[in-house]
Design an enzyme around this catalytic site. Structure first.
Site, PDB file in Angstrom:
ATOM      1  N   ASN A 225       1.985 -11.909  -9.401  1.00  0.00           N
ATOM      2  CA  ASN A 225       1.656 -13.174  -8.576  1.00  0.00           C
ATOM      3  C   ASN A 225       0.272 -13.059  -8.601  1.00  0.00           C
ATOM      4  O   ASN A 225      -0.651 -13.555  -7.884  1.00  0.00           O
ATOM      5  CB  ASN A 225       2.109 -12.911  -7.286  1.00  0.00           C
ATOM      6  CG  ASN A 225       1.796 -11.720  -6.469  1.00  0.00           C
ATOM      7  OD1 ASN A 225       0.960 -11.044  -6.954  1.00  0.00           O
ATOM      8  ND2 ASN A 225       2.196 -11.617  -5.359  1.00  0.00           N
TER       9      ASN A 225
ATOM     10  N   LYS B 286      -5.311  -9.499 -10.673  1.00  0.00           N
ATOM     11  CA  LYS B 286      -4.493  -8.553 -11.160  1.00  0.00           C
ATOM     12  C   LYS B 286      -4.386  -8.581 -12.560  1.00  0.00           C
ATOM     13  O   LYS B 286      -4.940  -9.673 -13.102  1.00  0.00           O
ATOM     14  CB  LYS B 286      -3.315  -8.788 -10.263  1.00  0.00           C
ATOM     15  CG  LYS B 286      -3.214  -8.418  -9.002  1.00  0.00           C
ATOM     16  CD  LYS B 286      -2.130  -8.622  -8.036  1.00  0.00           C
ATOM     17  CE  LYS B 286      -1.873  -8.634  -6.626  1.00  0.00           C
ATOM     18  NZ  LYS B 286      -0.355  -8.822  -6.074  1.00  0.00           N
TER      19      LYS B 286
ATOM     20  N   ARG C 119      -1.241 -19.181  -6.842  1.00  0.00           N
ATOM     21  CA  ARG C 119       0.124 -18.702  -7.167  1.00  0.00           C
ATOM     22  C   ARG C 119       0.949 -20.116  -7.364  1.00  0.00           C
ATOM     23  O   ARG C 119       1.684 -19.888  -8.115  1.00  0.00           O
ATOM     24  CB  ARG C 119       0.627 -17.962  -5.988  1.00  0.00           C
ATOM     25  CG  ARG C 119       0.143 -16.307  -6.013  1.00  0.00           C
ATOM     26  CD  ARG C 119       0.163 -15.635  -4.768  1.00  0.00           C
ATOM     27  NE  ARG C 119      -0.113 -14.274  -4.907  1.00  0.00           N
ATOM     28  CZ  ARG C 119      -0.353 -13.454  -3.754  1.00  0.00           C
ATOM     29  NH1 ARG C 119       0.224 -14.200  -2.515  1.00  0.00           N
ATOM     30  NH2 ARG C 119      -0.777 -12.384  -3.741  1.00  0.00           N
TER      31      ARG C 119
ATOM     32  N   GLU D  72     -10.813  -2.506   2.452  1.00  0.00           N
ATOM     33  CA  GLU D  72     -10.660  -2.589   0.931  1.00  0.00           C
ATOM     34  C   GLU D  72     -12.102  -2.616   0.454  1.00  0.00           C
ATOM     35  O   GLU D  72     -12.433  -2.243  -0.778  1.00  0.00           O
ATOM     36  CB  GLU D  72     -10.051  -3.874   0.969  1.00  0.00           C
ATOM     37  CG  GLU D  72      -8.526  -3.736   1.248  1.00  0.00           C
ATOM     38  CD  GLU D  72      -7.664  -4.916   1.197  1.00  0.00           C
ATOM     39  OE1 GLU D  72      -8.048  -6.323   0.826  1.00  0.00           O
ATOM     40  OE2 GLU D  72      -6.543  -5.016   1.587  1.00  0.00           O
TER      41      GLU D  72
ATOM     42  N   PHE E 217       9.842  -1.747  -3.599  1.00  0.00           N
ATOM     43  CA  PHE E 217       9.232  -2.184  -4.620  1.00  0.00           C
ATOM     44  C   PHE E 217       7.794  -1.628  -4.907  1.00  0.00           C
ATOM     45  O   PHE E 217       7.001  -2.014  -5.489  1.00  0.00           O
ATOM     46  CB  PHE E 217       8.722  -4.096  -4.509  1.00  0.00           C
ATOM     47  CG  PHE E 217       7.807  -4.136  -3.111  1.00  0.00           C
ATOM     48  CD1 PHE E 217       6.422  -3.919  -3.088  1.00  0.00           C
ATOM     49  CD2 PHE E 217       8.395  -4.384  -1.923  1.00  0.00           C
ATOM     50  CE1 PHE E 217       5.539  -4.408  -1.915  1.00  0.00           C
ATOM     51  CE2 PHE E 217       7.608  -4.797  -0.694  1.00  0.00           C
ATOM     52  CZ  PHE E 217       6.246  -4.751  -0.891  1.00  0.00           C
TER      53      PHE E 217
ATOM     54  N   TYR F  61      -2.942   0.000  -1.452  1.00  0.00           N
ATOM     55  CA  TYR F  61      -1.560  -0.332  -1.096  1.00  0.00           C
ATOM     56  C   TYR F  61      -0.623   0.665  -0.270  1.00  0.00           C
ATOM     57  O   TYR F  61       0.675   0.697  -0.121  1.00  0.00           O
ATOM     58  CB  TYR F  61      -0.485  -0.694  -2.325  1.00  0.00           C
ATOM     59  CG  TYR F  61      -1.084  -2.116  -3.248  1.00  0.00           C
ATOM     60  CD1 TYR F  61      -0.916  -3.136  -2.235  1.00  0.00           C
ATOM     61  CD2 TYR F  61      -1.213  -2.125  -4.307  1.00  0.00           C
ATOM     62  CE1 TYR F  61      -1.385  -4.356  -2.741  1.00  0.00           C
ATOM     63  CE2 TYR F  61      -1.475  -3.243  -5.129  1.00  0.00           C
ATOM     64  CZ  TYR F  61      -1.480  -4.360  -4.205  1.00  0.00           C
ATOM     65  OH  TYR F  61      -1.850  -5.706  -4.548  1.00  0.00           O
TER      66      TYR F  61
ATOM     67  N   HIS G  88      -4.892 -10.621  -5.548  1.00  0.00           N
ATOM     68  CA  HIS G  88      -4.987  -9.847  -4.011  1.00  0.00           C
ATOM     69  C   HIS G  88      -6.088 -10.486  -3.370  1.00  0.00           C
ATOM     70  O   HIS G  88      -7.084 -10.730  -3.956  1.00  0.00           O
ATOM     71  CB  HIS G  88      -4.936  -8.413  -4.227  1.00  0.00           C
ATOM     72  CG  HIS G  88      -5.240  -7.819  -2.755  1.00  0.00           C
ATOM     73  ND1 HIS G  88      -4.286  -7.547  -2.030  1.00  0.00           N
ATOM     74  CD2 HIS G  88      -6.262  -7.683  -2.310  1.00  0.00           C
ATOM     75  CE1 HIS G  88      -4.722  -6.921  -0.952  1.00  0.00           C
ATOM     76  NE2 HIS G  88      -6.070  -7.038  -1.013  1.00  0.00           N
TER      77      HIS G  88
ATOM     78  N   ARG H 145      -6.745 -16.978   1.753  1.00  0.00           N
ATOM     79  CA  ARG H 145      -5.316 -16.473   1.618  1.00  0.00           C
ATOM     80  C   ARG H 145      -4.605 -17.848   1.512  1.00  0.00           C
ATOM     81  O   ARG H 145      -3.621 -17.914   0.775  1.00  0.00           O
ATOM     82  CB  ARG H 145      -4.704 -16.009   3.000  1.00  0.00           C
ATOM     83  CG  ARG H 145      -5.327 -14.475   3.282  1.00  0.00           C
ATOM     84  CD  ARG H 145      -4.497 -13.525   2.281  1.00  0.00           C
ATOM     85  NE  ARG H 145      -2.928 -13.348   2.832  1.00  0.00           N
ATOM     86  CZ  ARG H 145      -2.252 -12.468   2.591  1.00  0.00           C
ATOM     87  NH1 ARG H 145      -2.574 -11.639   1.286  1.00  0.00           N
ATOM     88  NH2 ARG H 145      -1.007 -12.523   2.953  1.00  0.00           N
TER      89      ARG H 145
HETATM   90  P1  IDP Z   1       0.286 -10.257  -0.298  1.00  0.00           P
HETATM   91  O1  IDP Z   1      -0.241  -9.929  -1.828  1.00  0.00           O
HETATM   92  O2  IDP Z   1       0.492 -11.815  -0.296  1.00  0.00           O
HETATM   93  O3  IDP Z   1      -0.563  -9.903   0.746  1.00  0.00           O
HETATM   94  P2  IDP Z   1       2.102  -8.204   0.326  1.00  0.00           P
HETATM   95  O4  IDP Z   1       3.359  -8.472   1.046  1.00  0.00           O
HETATM   96  O5  IDP Z   1       1.043  -7.403   0.933  1.00  0.00           O
HETATM   97  O6  IDP Z   1       1.728  -9.559  -0.200  1.00  0.00           O
HETATM   98  O7  IDP Z   1       2.561  -7.393  -0.879  1.00  0.00           O
HETATM   99  C1  IDP Z   1       1.698  -6.857  -1.777  1.00  0.00           C
HETATM  100  C2  IDP Z   1       2.082  -7.148  -3.111  1.00  0.00           C
HETATM  101  O8  IDP Z   1       3.038  -6.551  -3.574  1.00  0.00           O
HETATM  102  C3  IDP Z   1       2.392  -8.560  -3.553  1.00  0.00           C
HETATM  103  O9  IDP Z   1       1.158  -9.281  -3.857  1.00  0.00           O
HETATM  104  C4  IDP Z   1       3.379  -8.425  -4.828  1.00  0.00           C
HETATM  105  O10 IDP Z   1       2.187  -8.062  -5.764  1.00  0.00           O
HETATM  106  C5  IDP Z   1       3.948  -7.212  -4.394  1.00  0.00           C
HETATM  107  N1  IDP Z   1       5.209  -7.130  -3.666  1.00  0.00           N
HETATM  108  C6  IDP Z   1       5.442  -7.678  -2.466  1.00  0.00           C
HETATM  109  N2  IDP Z   1       6.809  -7.643  -2.242  1.00  0.00           N
HETATM  110  C7  IDP Z   1       7.391  -7.588  -3.427  1.00  0.00           C
HETATM  111  C8  IDP Z   1       8.802  -7.510  -3.770  1.00  0.00           C
HETATM  112  O11 IDP Z   1       9.705  -7.712  -2.828  1.00  0.00           O
HETATM  113  N3  IDP Z   1       8.942  -7.200  -5.022  1.00  0.00           N
HETATM  114  C9  IDP Z   1       8.023  -7.231  -5.842  1.00  0.00           C
HETATM  115  N4  IDP Z   1       6.826  -7.098  -5.647  1.00  0.00           N
HETATM  116  C10 IDP Z   1       6.402  -7.248  -4.276  1.00  0.00           C
HETATM  117 MG    MG Z   2      -1.027  -7.939   1.459  1.00  0.00          MG
END
Ligand code: IDP
Ligand code: MG
Length: 150
Positions: free
Chosen positions: A112, A9, A102, A126, A57, A49, A115, A85
């Protein structure tokens, strides 16, 4: 053989962590089959997304992923989706295990770093979204017999 889409990212690119992140997957023996530096625009971010549309968010997330260049890659290997993962670590870096990307390199959910596809279905979607139908390189590696053995 499974494939997974991994994105470093904008924070990872900005902080000079591209090789640190992708190097972990290379060293693990996964095969790199596609790679590019690009800027994600709003339309692509919305498609990537889509599952998060409507969440609190979502706008921050689209802003984050479009805020600077990213490095998008596809890696191939046995059980690569779950394996990657686990190496990426929990979505909230503060809760991610040490040893994960992370857990070692991040601290907040809004930055974070990486992805990775979460299922076979999403990896197919994707990979197609970022590399189209014929966008992957198919090649053999002589080292594979020393890396992959059931
Ligand atoms: P992942 O990246 O671990 O699969 P997901 O739940 O799919 O996590 O969420 C996608 C991305 O959205 C996360 O990696 C993060 O960048 C962002 N994200 C998810 N939940 C939050 C939140 O509560 N606040 C801010 N950003 C969030
Ligand atoms: Mg995800």
């Amino acid at each position: 053989m499974e494939r997974t889409l991994i994105i470093v990212k904008p924070d990872g690119v900005e902080r000079g962590l591209v090789s640190e992140v992708l190097g972990r997957f290379e060293k693990r023996g996964l095969k790199l089959v596609a790679l590019k530096l690009m800027q994600i625009d709003r339309s692509l971010a919305e498609q990537h997304y889509a599952e998060h549309q409507g969440k609190g968010f979502y706008e921050d997330l689209v802003g984050y992923i479009t805020s600077g260049p990213v490095v998008v890659s596809v890696f191939e290997g046995p059980s690569v989706i779950d394996a990657v993962r686990k190496t990426v670590g929990a979505t909230k870096p503060a809760e991610a295990e040490p040893g994960t990307i992370r857990g070692d390199l991040g601290i907040t959910i809004g930055r974070n770093l990486v992805h990775a596809s979460d299922s076979i279905e999403s990896s197919k979607k994707e990979v197609k979204l970022f590399f189209g139908d014929g966008g992957l390189i198919s090649y053999g590696r002589s080292l594979d017999e020393w890396i992959v053995k059931e």
